[in-house]
Design a protein around this motif. Structure first.
Motif, mmCIF file in Angstrom:
data_model
loop_
_atom_site.group_PDB
_atom_site.id
_atom_site.type_symbol
_atom_site.label_atom_id
_atom_site.label_comp_id
_atom_site.label_asym_id
_atom_site.label_seq_id
_atom_site.Cartn_x
_atom_site.Cartn_y
_atom_site.Cartn_z
ATOM 1 N N ALA A 192 0.787 -1.233 0.000
ATOM 2 C CA ALA A 192 0.000 0.000 0.000
ATOM 3 C C ALA A 192 0.821 1.285 0.000
ATOM 4 C CB ALA A 192 -0.972 -0.016 1.176
ATOM 5 N N PRO A 193 1.957 1.365 0.707
ATOM 6 C CA PRO A 193 2.734 2.615 0.686
ATOM 7 C C PRO A 193 3.229 3.003 -0.708
ATOM 8 C CG PRO A 193 3.402 1.250 2.535
ATOM 9 C CD PRO A 193 2.514 0.397 1.687
ATOM 10 N N GLN A 194 3.295 2.046 -1.630
ATOM 11 C CA GLN A 194 3.783 2.329 -2.973
ATOM 12 C C GLN A 194 2.805 3.152 -3.802
ATOM 13 O OE1 GLN A 194 5.057 -1.339 -4.879
ATOM 14 N NE2 GLN A 194 5.768 -2.185 -2.927
ATOM 15 N N TYR A 195 1.520 3.161 -3.395
ATOM 16 C CA TYR A 195 0.545 3.917 -4.184
ATOM 17 C C TYR A 195 -0.403 4.810 -3.367
ATOM 18 C CZ TYR A 195 -2.717 0.130 -2.933
ATOM 19 O OH TYR A 195 -3.489 -0.776 -2.259
ATOM 20 N N LEU A 196 -0.477 4.595 -2.048
ATOM 21 C CA LEU A 196 -1.378 5.420 -1.235
ATOM 22 C C LEU A 196 -0.718 6.698 -0.727
ATOM 23 C CD1 LEU A 196 -3.434 2.895 0.963
ATOM 24 C CD2 LEU A 196 -4.127 4.074 -1.135
ATOM 25 N N TRP A 197 0.568 6.887 -1.040
ATOM 26 C CA TRP A 197 1.265 8.091 -0.578
ATOM 27 C C TRP A 197 0.572 9.370 -1.038
ATOM 28 C CZ3 TRP A 197 2.384 10.931 -4.782
ATOM 29 C CH2 TRP A 197 2.592 10.264 -5.991
ATOM 30 N N ARG A 198 -0.156 9.283 -2.153
ATOM 31 C CA ARG A 198 -0.800 10.493 -2.693
ATOM 32 C C ARG A 198 -1.907 11.024 -1.794
ATOM 33 N NH1 ARG A 198 -5.359 9.457 -6.184
ATOM 34 N NH2 ARG A 198 -6.038 7.277 -6.079
ATOM 35 N N PHE A 199 -2.334 10.233 -0.798
ATOM 36 C CA PHE A 199 -3.381 10.684 0.110
ATOM 37 C C PHE A 199 -2.811 11.315 1.385
ATOM 38 C CE2 PHE A 199 -5.430 7.356 -2.427
ATOM 39 C CZ PHE A 199 -6.563 8.039 -2.864
ATOM 40 N N ARG A 200 -1.487 11.401 1.465
ATOM 41 C CA ARG A 200 -0.889 12.100 2.594
ATOM 42 C C ARG A 200 -1.064 13.605 2.402
ATOM 43 N NH1 ARG A 200 4.575 8.449 2.041
ATOM 44 N NH2 ARG A 200 3.708 6.526 2.945
ATOM 45 N N LYS A 201 -0.964 14.343 3.463
ATOM 46 C CA LYS A 201 -1.201 15.789 3.385
ATOM 47 C C LYS A 201 -0.277 16.466 2.391
ATOM 48 C CE LYS A 201 -3.073 16.331 8.050
ATOM 49 N NZ LYS A 201 -2.908 16.968 9.379
ATOM 50 N N MET A 202 0.991 16.043 2.357
ATOM 51 C CA MET A 202 1.961 16.626 1.436
ATOM 52 C C MET A 202 2.377 15.648 0.349
ATOM 53 S SD MET A 202 2.255 19.654 2.619
ATOM 54 C CE MET A 202 3.695 20.244 1.740
ATOM 55 N N GLY A 203 1.585 14.591 0.154
ATOM 56 C CA GLY A 203 1.864 13.642 -0.896
ATOM 57 C C GLY A 203 3.234 13.008 -0.769
ATOM 58 N N GLN A 204 3.932 12.911 -1.896
ATOM 59 C CA GLN A 204 5.253 12.274 -1.889
ATOM 60 C C GLN A 204 6.313 13.104 -1.179
ATOM 61 O OE1 GLN A 204 7.185 12.168 -5.786
ATOM 62 N NE2 GLN A 204 5.634 13.582 -6.555
ATOM 63 N N PHE A 205 6.021 14.362 -0.896
ATOM 64 C CA PHE A 205 6.993 15.247 -0.256
ATOM 65 C C PHE A 205 6.856 15.278 1.250
ATOM 66 C CE2 PHE A 205 6.133 16.989 -4.518
ATOM 67 C CZ PHE A 205 7.391 16.818 -5.068
ATOM 68 N N GLN A 206 5.896 14.528 1.799
ATOM 69 C CA GLN A 206 5.718 14.519 3.233
ATOM 70 C C GLN A 206 6.871 13.813 3.908
ATOM 71 O OE1 GLN A 206 1.784 14.224 4.623
ATOM 72 N NE2 GLN A 206 2.268 13.034 6.431
ATOM 73 N N LYS A 207 7.399 14.405 4.959
ATOM 74 C CA LYS A 207 8.511 13.813 5.693
ATOM 75 C C LYS A 207 8.024 12.557 6.401
ATOM 76 C CE LYS A 207 10.976 18.161 6.512
ATOM 77 N NZ LYS A 207 11.516 19.065 7.560
ATOM 78 N N LYS A 208 8.882 11.537 6.405
ATOM 79 C CA LYS A 208 8.530 10.293 7.047
ATOM 80 C C LYS A 208 8.451 10.475 8.556
ATOM 81 C CE LYS A 208 10.561 7.251 3.551
ATOM 82 N NZ LYS A 208 11.543 6.146 3.313
ATOM 83 N N SER A 209 7.442 9.823 9.140
ATOM 84 C CA SER A 209 7.295 9.886 10.594
ATOM 85 C C SER A 209 8.435 9.136 11.259
ATOM 86 C CB SER A 209 5.956 9.262 11.006
ATOM 87 O OG SER A 209 4.884 9.957 10.395
ATOM 88 N N ALA A 210 8.770 9.558 12.439
ATOM 89 C CA ALA A 210 9.873 8.907 13.162
ATOM 90 C C ALA A 210 9.466 7.523 13.619
ATOM 91 C CB ALA A 210 10.264 9.771 14.346
#
Length: 322
Positions: free
Chosen positions: A304-322
Motif C-alpha cells: 500500500a505505501p507504494q501507491y497510497l502516498w498520494r493521500f498524505r497531506k503533502m503527498g510524496q513530499f511529506q517527511k517520514k514519521s519517526a
C-alpha cells in the motif's frame, strides 16, 4: 524454452482494475492478447504493456453472445474478468455475473479453448447478497459449458487502481471519521492484484488444476477495522471510527447508493459485509490457493505505501514519521 507468441488469449474485461494487471502478466509471457471490452476506445492504456502489435482491443458485450463469439475467433484461451460492484441500467448482477460467464464459456467450448474464470470468495447461491448469488450462478454456468475450466476466487483485491484501499484513503482525506459497518469485525484476506494476475497467467500456462476452484487470499487475515488502521498509518492521518450496526448501515445505503465516488454504498454491499471473506480450510487442505500455485502473496501493509502516498497531506513530499 518454447515461446507463447503463437498463442492467442482473449481477455474479457481486460481494461479494468484486475484486467490491466492480467494483460501485463500475459504480455511478459509473450502471449498475443485480444482484449474484449464494451468500450475499446477507452482501452488505449493497455498498449504500452506489451510489444508493438501484441495487444489488440475489440468490442464485445457479455449480454450479446454474437459479439462474444466474434471476440473468441481463433483464440486458444479465454479469460473472463468481467464484474461489477454495483448495478446500473442493463448492467445487472444477473446479466453480467450470472449469465455472462456462461456466454464466454460456451464460446470457448465451441473453439476448443482453455477457460479461466475469475469469480470471488463468497460466491454462494444461498447468500442474501445478490452479488454473491450471481457469482455462484456464473461459476455454475462456466462449468456446465466447460467442465475442465479453472475458476479463481480472490478475496478483496487491492492495488494501485483499486476501489478498496483507495476508497477508504480518499474518504479519510475529506471526513473526520471512518464508518465501521457491523463494528468493523468482518474478516478479510486482502490479496494483491499482481498476485491474482500471476495466478491467472499460471492458469493459462496450464499450471493450475482443471475443473478446480482456487481461493486466492493474502498472507494475513484482517478485520475491517485493522484494514482501516493500516490505511490510516500509510497515509499518516488520524481519524475516529464510527461503529454502524448492519441495520442502520443498510438504511443509510438506500440513500448512499446514489452518492458519487468514495461515499457510494449499496444495500447489497452491506449484506456482503455480514460474512467473512477469507480462504476456506477446504481450499488450503486441497492446495487450491496462491501458495498451491507456488505464489508467495504480498501483504497490504507492504504494498500500500507504494501507491497510497498520494493521500498524505503533502503527498510524496511529506517527511517520514519517526
Amino acid at each position: 524454452m518454447p515461446s507463447n507468441i503463437d498463442t492467442l488469449v482473449t481477455v474479457f474485461g481486460g481494461s479494468g482494475f484486475i484486467g490491466r494487471h492480467v494483460v501485463r502478466a500475459l504480455a511478459k509471457r509473450d502471449y498475443r492478447i485480444r482484449v474484449a471490452v464494451r468500450r475499446p476506445e477507452l482501452a488505449g492504456h493497455l498498449q504500452p504493456l506489451g510489444k508493438v502489435g501484441q495487444i489488440h482491443a475489440v468490442q464485445a458485450n457479455l449480454r450479446y453472445p454474437a459479439s462474444v463469439g466474434a471476440a473468441m475467433r481463433d483464440s486458444h484461451a479465454a479469460i473472463n474478468l468481467v464484474g461489477i460492484l454495483a448495478e446500473g441500467g442493463a448492467q445487472s448482477f444477473e446479466a453480467v455475473q450470472g449469465a455472462g460467464p456462461g456466454v464466454v464459456a460456451k464460446a470457448a467450448s465451441a473453439g476448443g479453448a482453455r477457460m479461466v474464470h475469475v469469480s470471488a470468495i463468497g460466491a454462494d447461491e444461498n447468500s442474501p447478497s445478490r452479488y454473491a448469488r450471481s457469482k455462484a450462478a456464473g461459476e455454475k454456468a462456466v462449468l456446465a459449458a466447460v467442465p475442465a475450466a479453472t475458476i479463481l476466487r480472490p478475496s478483496v483485491v487491492f492495488g494501485p487502481e483499486d476501489q478498496f484501499s483507495n476508497r477508504f484513503a480518499a474518504l479519510a482525506r475529506v471526513s473526520p471519521f471512518l464508518p465501521l459497518i457491523g463494528g468493523g469485525l468482518t474478516r478479510l484476506q486482502p490479496v494483491y492484484v499482481g498476485d491474482v494476475a500471476t495466478a491467472v497467467a499460471d492458469a493459462v500456462d496450464g499450471k493450475a488444476k482443471e475443473s478446480a476452484v482456487y481461493e486466492l487470499g493474502g498472507p494475513e487475515v484482517l478485520t475491517m477495522r485493522e484494514v482501516m488502521e493500516i490505511i490510516l498509518a500509510v497515509i499518516e492521518r488520524k481519524r475516529m471510527f464510527l461503529s454502524l450496526p448492519f441495520g442502520l448501515a443498510k438504511l443509510q445505503a438506500l440513500a448512499l447508493q446514489f452518492a458519487p465516488g468514495a461515499l457510494k454504498l449499496t444495500p447489497d454491499q452491506v449484506e456482503l459485509l455480514r460474512g467473512d471473506n477469507v480462504v476456506s480450510d477446504a481450499a488450503k487442505a486441497a492446495d487450491l490457493t496462491l501458495e498451491g500455485l507456488g505464489v508467495t502473496p504480498d501483504s497490504l501493509e507492504a504494498v500500500a505505501p507504494q501507491y497510497l502516498w498520494r493521500f498524505r497531506k503533502m503527498g510524496q513530499f511529506q517527511k517520514k514519521s519517526a
